[in-house]
Design a protein around this motif. Structure first.
Motif, PDB file in Angstrom:
ATOM      1  N   ASN A  24     -40.811  47.615  -1.770  1.00  0.00           N
ATOM      2  CA  ASN A  24     -41.968  47.040  -2.444  1.00  0.00           C
ATOM      3  C   ASN A  24     -41.722  46.886  -3.942  1.00  0.00           C
ATOM      4  O   ASN A  24     -42.178  45.930  -4.565  1.00  0.00           O
ATOM      5  CB  ASN A  24     -43.211  47.894  -2.202  1.00  0.00           C
ATOM      6  N   ASP A  27     -39.644  43.870  -4.198  1.00  0.00           N
ATOM      7  CA  ASP A  27     -40.476  42.683  -3.982  1.00  0.00           C
ATOM      8  C   ASP A  27     -41.351  42.381  -5.191  1.00  0.00           C
ATOM      9  O   ASP A  27     -41.614  41.223  -5.509  1.00  0.00           O
ATOM     10  CB  ASP A  27     -41.349  42.868  -2.739  1.00  0.00           C
ATOM     11  N   CYS A  90     -46.636  44.461   3.253  1.00  0.00           N
ATOM     12  CA  CYS A  90     -46.579  44.734   4.697  1.00  0.00           C
ATOM     13  C   CYS A  90     -47.969  44.946   5.262  1.00  0.00           C
ATOM     14  O   CYS A  90     -48.423  46.081   5.405  1.00  0.00           O
ATOM     15  CB  CYS A  90     -45.724  45.962   4.965  1.00  0.00           C
ATOM     16  N   PRO A 111     -44.747  39.460   3.043  1.00  0.00           N
ATOM     17  CA  PRO A 111     -43.468  39.541   2.328  1.00  0.00           C
ATOM     18  C   PRO A 111     -42.620  38.284   2.354  1.00  0.00           C
ATOM     19  O   PRO A 111     -41.774  38.101   1.483  1.00  0.00           O
ATOM     20  CB  PRO A 111     -42.736  40.681   3.050  1.00  0.00           C
ATOM     21  N   ASP A 112     -42.821  37.417   3.342  1.00  0.00           N
ATOM     22  CA  ASP A 112     -42.011  36.191   3.419  1.00  0.00           C
ATOM     23  C   ASP A 112     -42.709  34.980   2.804  1.00  0.00           C
ATOM     24  O   ASP A 112     -42.205  33.863   2.894  1.00  0.00           O
ATOM     25  CB  ASP A 112     -41.661  35.877   4.876  1.00  0.00           C
ATOM     26  N   SER A 135     -43.665  35.455   9.507  1.00  0.00           N
ATOM     27  CA  SER A 135     -42.298  35.966   9.446  1.00  0.00           C
ATOM     28  C   SER A 135     -41.322  34.800   9.408  1.00  0.00           C
ATOM     29  O   SER A 135     -41.302  33.966  10.314  1.00  0.00           O
ATOM     30  CB  SER A 135     -42.003  36.854  10.666  1.00  0.00           C
ATOM     31  N   ARG A 161     -33.656  41.990   4.998  1.00  0.00           N
ATOM     32  CA  ARG A 161     -35.111  41.996   5.107  1.00  0.00           C
ATOM     33  C   ARG A 161     -35.461  42.116   6.585  1.00  0.00           C
ATOM     34  O   ARG A 161     -34.753  41.599   7.450  1.00  0.00           O
ATOM     35  CB  ARG A 161     -35.710  40.720   4.508  1.00  0.00           C
ATOM     36  N   GLY A 162     -36.552  42.819   6.873  1.00  0.00           N
ATOM     37  CA  GLY A 162     -36.968  42.983   8.259  1.00  0.00           C
ATOM     38  C   GLY A 162     -36.176  44.042   8.993  1.00  0.00           C
ATOM     39  O   GLY A 162     -35.314  44.717   8.426  1.00  0.00           O
ATOM     40  N   VAL A 172     -42.905  48.036  10.821  1.00  0.00           N
ATOM     41  CA  VAL A 172     -42.105  47.132   9.988  1.00  0.00           C
ATOM     42  C   VAL A 172     -41.660  45.857  10.706  1.00  0.00           C
ATOM     43  O   VAL A 172     -41.763  44.761  10.152  1.00  0.00           O
ATOM     44  CB  VAL A 172     -40.897  47.876   9.374  1.00  0.00           C
ATOM     45  N   ARG A 176     -42.705  42.836   8.472  1.00  0.00           N
ATOM     46  CA  ARG A 176     -41.615  42.218   7.704  1.00  0.00           C
ATOM     47  C   ARG A 176     -40.723  41.328   8.575  1.00  0.00           C
ATOM     48  O   ARG A 176     -39.807  40.687   8.070  1.00  0.00           O
ATOM     49  CB  ARG A 176     -40.759  43.289   7.022  1.00  0.00           C
TER      50      ARG A 176
END
Length: 464
Positions: A24, A27, A90, A111-112, A135, A161-162, A172, A176
């Motif tokens: 985070n 990000d 998230c 997040p994406d 996603s 990522r993810g 998650v 993510r």
């Protein structure tokens, strides 16, 4: 919400807070960079901000509660001026609905979706309530230069990522998305740029860094694996990435987090041992010492396999520190399972760890299919036993440093005494010492004189 009210302000200032993990924080730097490049202005003063962003985490329920409490404390701002509240990060579906039902919140962004944040903010200024959570199968933010504060000497850098692991307690993969690895050459380039700007240490981040794999193209890891037999290109896995970075930036410290035991290879351990600039610390979550619980968690390794990996690390890198995550009170955990975790801790004697009790997260397999049947008072009792034992083990490990000389990278001023600096050794242990004439960013040699369960104390010396 009337856009004209916002236009009274000649500039739109945003304020951002982060809750949860290091991902985070990373990000945050991406979001700040995107907004700064689109005509917004960053402020650390809530009185100035007309856009407030809270970067969320859904791993544990207490973070969601912390954000809700923070919103209650900030709601007075809407009475004083036109202001937008946005929740980033998230967000599970239930969290998203709860936040959007809150009259304080104007938008939620996953997040994406961060590249869309400028347009989402502008739409929100017109009174629209927006949620943009999806996603991506390719988004790694390769082309974004993260914003990093001046005079900092350590940085976080996301390499994946993810996650594909699908641990039954973890949200998650649903917040993510599935795992995507970043172009290794963009990682190397960013590290080189950081070093030129004065950064001395970088931490490579991922939900599971050891499953990093690059096969010459963007996309989901599972799709990349399908190409292995149809394309003749060189694969770069995590061990090769570490090796490349250590060679290309030999004077920068390299750390990484987090590792999953079932993916860590002997090659990774050997590469860490090979390079002096790769720090000798591995964060290796175990979650439980019971095979029964590990299976229920879908952790994909057994107690025996985990301990075998620990033994390999200690044999190849004797000076390596090891930390852990342990979850107590998972579904169907009985006293025998708990004691197996205790015995594993006694066998490993970790340097430190992160310990918490199980809290069901909506959307996960354990929430939907398993029963949270360990009473709360038993969870708390077992957690306290684990915390107390880890404190004993931490003290046991700290004692070993007394009289030894440690190489320390100075990161900043001690929070408890402004006449002292703090920094970390290669084992990721915090060390405090008198400032003398040292400066932030210097590497110094400290003789250890005292300790607590979390910190070493020492004095600077000249290396002979």
């Amino acid at each position: 919400m009337n856009e004209k009210k916002f236009n009274v302000l000649k500039k739109n200032f945003f304020y951002i807070e982060s809750y949860g993990c290091q991902m985070n924080i990373s990000d945050n730097e991406i979001v700040i960079s995107i907004l700064l490049n689109n005509g917004f202005f960053l402020t650390e003063n809530l009185k100035i901000a007309n856009i407030i962003l809270l970067n969320s985490c859904s791993i544990r329920s207490k973070v969601e509660l912390a954000i809700k409490n923070r919103l209650q404390k900030l709601k007075y701002l809407k009475k004083e001026k036109p202001i937008l509240f946005g929740i980033l990060g998230c967000l599970s579906n239930s969290m998203k609905k709860n936040f959007l039902d809150n009259n304080l919140i104007n938008f939620t962004i996953g997040p994406d979706s961060y590249k869309k944040i400028p347009s989402i903010i502008r739409l929100s200024m017109k009174g629209e309530k927006i949620s943009h959570i999806f996603s991506s199968k390719k988004e790694t933010y390769n082309n974004i230069k993260p914003f990093r504060k001046k005079n900092k000497i350590t940085a976080f850098l996301s390499i994946t990522r993810g996650c594909d692991n699908m641990c039954t307690f973890c949200i998650v993969p649903f917040t993510r998305g599935r795992e995507i690895s970043r172009d290794p050459y963009s990682i190397i380039k960013e590290c080189e740029t950081l070093y030129k700007k004065g950064f001395k240490e970088v931490t490579l981040l991922g939900q599971n860094v050891d499953s990093y794999v690059w096969f010459g193209s963007d996309g989901l890891k599972k799709r990349i694996y399908k190409k292995i037999y149809t394309e003749n290109k060189k694969i770069i896995d995590f061990s090769k990435l570490l090796d490349l970075l250590a060679i290309e930036i030999p004077f920068m410290r390299i750390r990484f987090s987090t590792s999953n035991p079932h993916d860590m290879s002997n090659k990774v351990i050997e590469v860490i041992s090979k390079h002096s600039n790769i720090c000798k610390h591995i964060h290796l979550p175990v979650q439980s010492g019971s095979d029964k619980i590990l299976k229920l968690m879908n952790r994909k390794y057994t107690r025996k396999q985990y301990l075998s990996l620990i033994q390999k690390i200690k044999s190849i890198i004797p000076e390596c520190s090891i930390s852990h995550d342990i979850m107590t009170g998972f579904c169907n955990e009985d006293e025998k399972d708990h004691q197996e975790t205790i015995s594993l801790m006694n066998e490993v004697k970790y340097n430190y760890g992160y310990m918490f009790s199980y809290s069901p997260r909506p959307g996960t397999y354990s929430y939907n299919k398993l029963k949270d049947n360990v009473p709360e008072f038993i969870k708390k009792k077992r957690l306290q036993e684990i915390i107390d034992l880890q404190r004993d083990h931490s003290i046991f490990q700290m004692k070993k440093y007394i009289g030894k000389i440690q190489e320390v990278l100075i990161e900043g001023e001690s929070k408890k005494n402004n006449q002292y600096w703090y920094g970390k050794n290669t084992q990721n242990i915090v060390i405090v010492f008198p400032k003398k004439t040292y400066k932030i960013g210097e590497t110094v040699f400290i003789k250890i004189m005292d300790y607590t369960s979390a910190t070493l104390m020492g004095i600077g010396i000249e290396k002979k």
